[in-house]
Design a protein around this motif. Sequence first.
Motif, PDB file in Angstrom:
ATOM      1  N   ALA A  33       1.040  -1.058   0.056  1.00 19.75           N
ATOM      2  CA  ALA A  33       0.157  -0.040   0.090  1.00 19.75           C
ATOM      3  C   ALA A  33       0.881   1.202  -0.121  1.00 19.75           C
ATOM      4  N   ALA A  34       0.469   2.243  -0.636  1.00 20.48           N
ATOM      5  CA  ALA A  34       1.266   3.427  -0.725  1.00 20.48           C
ATOM      6  C   ALA A  34       1.671   4.019   0.577  1.00 20.48           C
ATOM      7  N   GLY A  35       0.644   3.721   1.564  1.00 24.95           N
ATOM      8  CA  GLY A  35       0.975   4.197   3.089  1.00 24.95           C
ATOM      9  C   GLY A  35       2.221   3.648   3.684  1.00 24.95           C
ATOM     10  N   LEU A  36       2.825   2.629   3.192  1.00 19.79           N
ATOM     11  CA  LEU A  36       4.166   2.358   3.525  1.00 19.79           C
ATOM     12  C   LEU A  36       5.127   3.370   3.551  1.00 19.79           C
ATOM     13  N   PHE A  37       4.777   4.251   2.552  1.00 23.05           N
ATOM     14  CA  PHE A  37       5.875   5.180   2.255  1.00 23.05           C
ATOM     15  C   PHE A  37       5.597   6.542   2.709  1.00 23.05           C
ATOM     16  N   GLY A  38       4.683   6.751   3.689  1.00 28.28           N
ATOM     17  CA  GLY A  38       4.312   7.943   4.467  1.00 28.28           C
ATOM     18  C   GLY A  38       3.072   8.571   4.240  1.00 28.28           C
ATOM     19  N   ALA A  39       2.863   9.404   4.847  1.00 24.63           N
ATOM     20  CA  ALA A  39       1.511   9.958   4.897  1.00 24.63           C
ATOM     21  C   ALA A  39       1.098  10.814   3.381  1.00 24.63           C
ATOM     22  N   ARG A  40       2.012  11.246   2.606  1.00 18.16           N
ATOM     23  CA  ARG A  40       1.863  11.953   1.488  1.00 18.16           C
ATOM     24  C   ARG A  40       1.979  10.916   0.276  1.00 18.16           C
ATOM     25  N   ALA A  41       2.199   9.491   0.548  1.00 20.31           N
ATOM     26  CA  ALA A  41       2.402   8.855  -0.590  1.00 20.31           C
ATOM     27  C   ALA A  41       1.179   8.449  -1.453  1.00 20.31           C
ATOM     28  N   ALA A  42      -0.110   8.471  -0.910  1.00 24.36           N
ATOM     29  CA  ALA A  42      -0.992   8.311  -1.660  1.00 24.36           C
ATOM     30  C   ALA A  42      -1.410   9.291  -2.685  1.00 24.36           C
ATOM     31  N   TRP A  69      14.058  -4.224 -10.675  1.00 24.34           N
ATOM     32  CA  TRP A  69      12.649  -4.627 -10.351  1.00 24.34           C
ATOM     33  C   TRP A  69      11.790  -3.441 -10.466  1.00 24.34           C
ATOM     34  N   ILE A  70      12.045  -2.162 -10.600  1.00 21.45           N
ATOM     35  CA  ILE A  70      11.238  -0.729 -11.033  1.00 21.45           C
ATOM     36  C   ILE A  70      10.879  -1.133 -12.354  1.00 21.45           C
ATOM     37  N   LYS A 159      23.205  -5.578   7.369  1.00 18.72           N
ATOM     38  CA  LYS A 159      21.928  -5.834   7.166  1.00 18.72           C
ATOM     39  C   LYS A 159      21.155  -4.788   6.666  1.00 18.72           C
ATOM     40  N   ALA A 160      21.844  -3.539   6.671  1.00 14.38           N
ATOM     41  CA  ALA A 160      21.218  -2.361   6.163  1.00 14.38           C
ATOM     42  C   ALA A 160      20.909  -2.595   4.566  1.00 14.38           C
ATOM     43  N   PHE A 161      21.703  -3.262   3.936  1.00 17.66           N
ATOM     44  CA  PHE A 161      21.809  -3.510   2.384  1.00 17.66           C
ATOM     45  C   PHE A 161      20.513  -4.247   2.139  1.00 17.66           C
ATOM     46  N   THR A 162      20.445  -5.565   2.902  1.00 22.77           N
ATOM     47  CA  THR A 162      19.209  -6.513   2.413  1.00 22.77           C
ATOM     48  C   THR A 162      17.886  -5.652   2.926  1.00 22.77           C
ATOM     49  N   THR A 163      17.950  -4.954   3.851  1.00 22.41           N
ATOM     50  CA  THR A 163      16.589  -4.477   4.390  1.00 22.41           C
ATOM     51  C   THR A 163      16.297  -3.377   3.251  1.00 22.41           C
ATOM     52  N   GLN A 164      17.443  -2.595   3.003  1.00 14.16           N
ATOM     53  CA  GLN A 164      17.268  -1.604   1.729  1.00 14.16           C
ATOM     54  C   GLN A 164      16.398  -2.153   0.434  1.00 14.16           C
ATOM     55  N   LEU A 165      16.967  -3.438   0.305  1.00 13.77           N
ATOM     56  CA  LEU A 165      16.578  -4.034  -0.984  1.00 13.77           C
ATOM     57  C   LEU A 165      15.050  -4.279  -0.718  1.00 13.77           C
ATOM     58  N   VAL A 166      14.579  -4.801   0.632  1.00 14.25           N
ATOM     59  CA  VAL A 166      13.113  -5.033   0.742  1.00 14.25           C
ATOM     60  C   VAL A 166      12.307  -3.886   0.557  1.00 14.25           C
ATOM     61  N   GLY A 167      12.690  -2.612   0.943  1.00 14.35           N
ATOM     62  CA  GLY A 167      12.037  -1.305   0.874  1.00 14.35           C
ATOM     63  C   GLY A 167      11.788  -1.079  -0.499  1.00 14.35           C
ATOM     64  N   LEU A 168      13.051  -1.217  -1.446  1.00 17.88           N
ATOM     65  CA  LEU A 168      13.107  -0.745  -2.908  1.00 17.88           C
ATOM     66  C   LEU A 168      12.000  -2.047  -3.597  1.00 17.88           C
ATOM     67  N   PHE A 169      12.221  -3.160  -3.066  1.00 18.31           N
ATOM     68  CA  PHE A 169      11.058  -4.095  -3.700  1.00 18.31           C
ATOM     69  C   PHE A 169       9.646  -3.879  -3.542  1.00 18.31           C
ATOM     70  N   ALA A 170       9.618  -3.357  -2.279  1.00 24.39           N
ATOM     71  CA  ALA A 170       8.025  -2.791  -2.009  1.00 24.39           C
ATOM     72  C   ALA A 170       7.711  -1.613  -2.684  1.00 24.39           C
ATOM     73  N   LEU A 171       8.531  -0.914  -2.805  1.00 24.95           N
ATOM     74  CA  LEU A 171       8.388   0.356  -3.946  1.00 24.95           C
ATOM     75  C   LEU A 171       8.071  -0.042  -5.229  1.00 24.95           C
ATOM     76  N   ALA A 172       8.763  -0.966  -5.953  1.00 23.40           N
ATOM     77  CA  ALA A 172       8.683  -1.422  -7.292  1.00 23.40           C
ATOM     78  C   ALA A 172       7.044  -2.058  -7.251  1.00 23.40           C
ATOM     79  N   VAL A 173       6.926  -2.841  -6.420  1.00 24.94           N
ATOM     80  CA  VAL A 173       5.450  -3.697  -6.533  1.00 24.94           C
ATOM     81  C   VAL A 173       4.395  -2.607  -6.403  1.00 24.94           C
ATOM     82  N   THR A 174       4.558  -1.521  -5.522  1.00 25.49           N
ATOM     83  CA  THR A 174       3.532  -0.407  -5.076  1.00 25.49           C
ATOM     84  C   THR A 174       3.450   0.331  -6.293  1.00 25.49           C
ATOM     85  N   LEU A 175       4.408   0.705  -6.927  1.00 26.18           N
ATOM     86  CA  LEU A 175       4.305   1.506  -8.171  1.00 26.18           C
ATOM     87  C   LEU A 175       3.515   0.656  -9.309  1.00 26.18           C
ATOM     88  N   GLY A 176       3.876  -0.641  -9.211  1.00 27.40           N
ATOM     89  CA  GLY A 176       3.223  -1.554 -10.545  1.00 27.40           C
ATOM     90  C   GLY A 176       1.940  -1.721 -10.177  1.00 27.40           C
TER      91      GLY A 176
END
Length: 365
Positions: A33-42, A69-70, A159-176
């Motif tokens: 959901a857009a909300g994963l990225f903050g209040a103004r994301a929607a 992914w994007i 661990k910062a790197f692999t969790t960043q990848l999760v955030g970026l993957f979530a962004l790609a799917v949300t935009l999709g």
Amino acid sequence: ELGPYSHFMQKEIHEQPKALSDTIEAVLENGFAAGLFGARAAELLPQVEGVKILACGTSYYAGLTAKYWIESIAGISCDVEIASEYRYRDAFANPKHLVVTISQSGETLDTMEALKYAKELGHSMALSICNVRESAIPRASELVFYTRAGAEIGVASTKAFTTQLVGLFALAVTLGKLRGRVDAAAEHDYQEALRQLPGSVQHALNLEPQIKAWSDKFAAKQNALFLGRGLHYPIALEGALKLKEISYIHAEAYPAGELKHGPLALVDESMPVVVIAPNDALLEKVKSNMQEVRARGGELFVFADLDSHFSESDGVHVIRTPRHVGVLSAIVHTIPVQLLAYHVALARGTDVDKPRNLAKSVTVE
Ligand code: F6R
């Protein structure tokens, strides 16, 4: 504080299943959901027509992975640039493009300045992928995704790197999803892939004894090459960076298809070549690149999937990663290269958590 571990880096590598589950939690609860990225994301994300990623070092490699992914999942263009380069060039800005900065610390000066510059050029939509709450970069961004890796103390980012990848993957799917390219069934599959991720990462961590057994072969080397293709090329880059950072072995990464355009000239009996070779559509291509290396005497160290047909032979060492998790395979394949760098550094006796000449947070130019 270290518990059973010898260094923060080792502890942080092993914390990844937990760091990933914590970061994934919201996605598993609410979907992409857009909300994963903050209040103004929607309001903002539906306007996005392209993505520009700005970051440094390991975070930049997370960006390079995200491009795959994007473009494939969201179907929009994505370019990725080193922040210190972007901030000093006459760049072209499309205000419909989302600027995504990636930073563990949220304080990296070059990334912060690149963000400010993007704003000056007319960008008005910026998303920060960050591990430190309320740090400078997320505060200067309209949107934010906080990775939940917990404090990262080792200078080498893991661990910062692999969790960043999760955030970026979530962004790609949300935009999709917003663009009508990801239907409910596909969303479910992506969620499922995320759900399985911490378990797959745990399986990869269990390879540590095998990877440690390779480290003596590397410890005496001056150079190493890392090869990957597609989504695994940025992981090869990350593996090479980790190795040079903490073991001080000169390591370079190439997309395997580039070998014959130059780097093959470096390969001889003294050159170890690490290959990230998951069982994906590019595997046959990677195999032929491996033959090119073997034919010149290069020693191959291959990370292959359990279900692919690789045999050990003279000069070819194979470790099988337990399970292929499709689109997230790049995250799983990061673990072995982190462990390899760690154990080679141990074998060489370097200061793993505080490598020479480096600082954890680079707040100067
Ligand atoms: C490598 C490493 C660095 C950082 C880079 C950016 O292991 O840690 O390359 O990734 O300095 O730092 P952040 O992500 O804090 O902006």
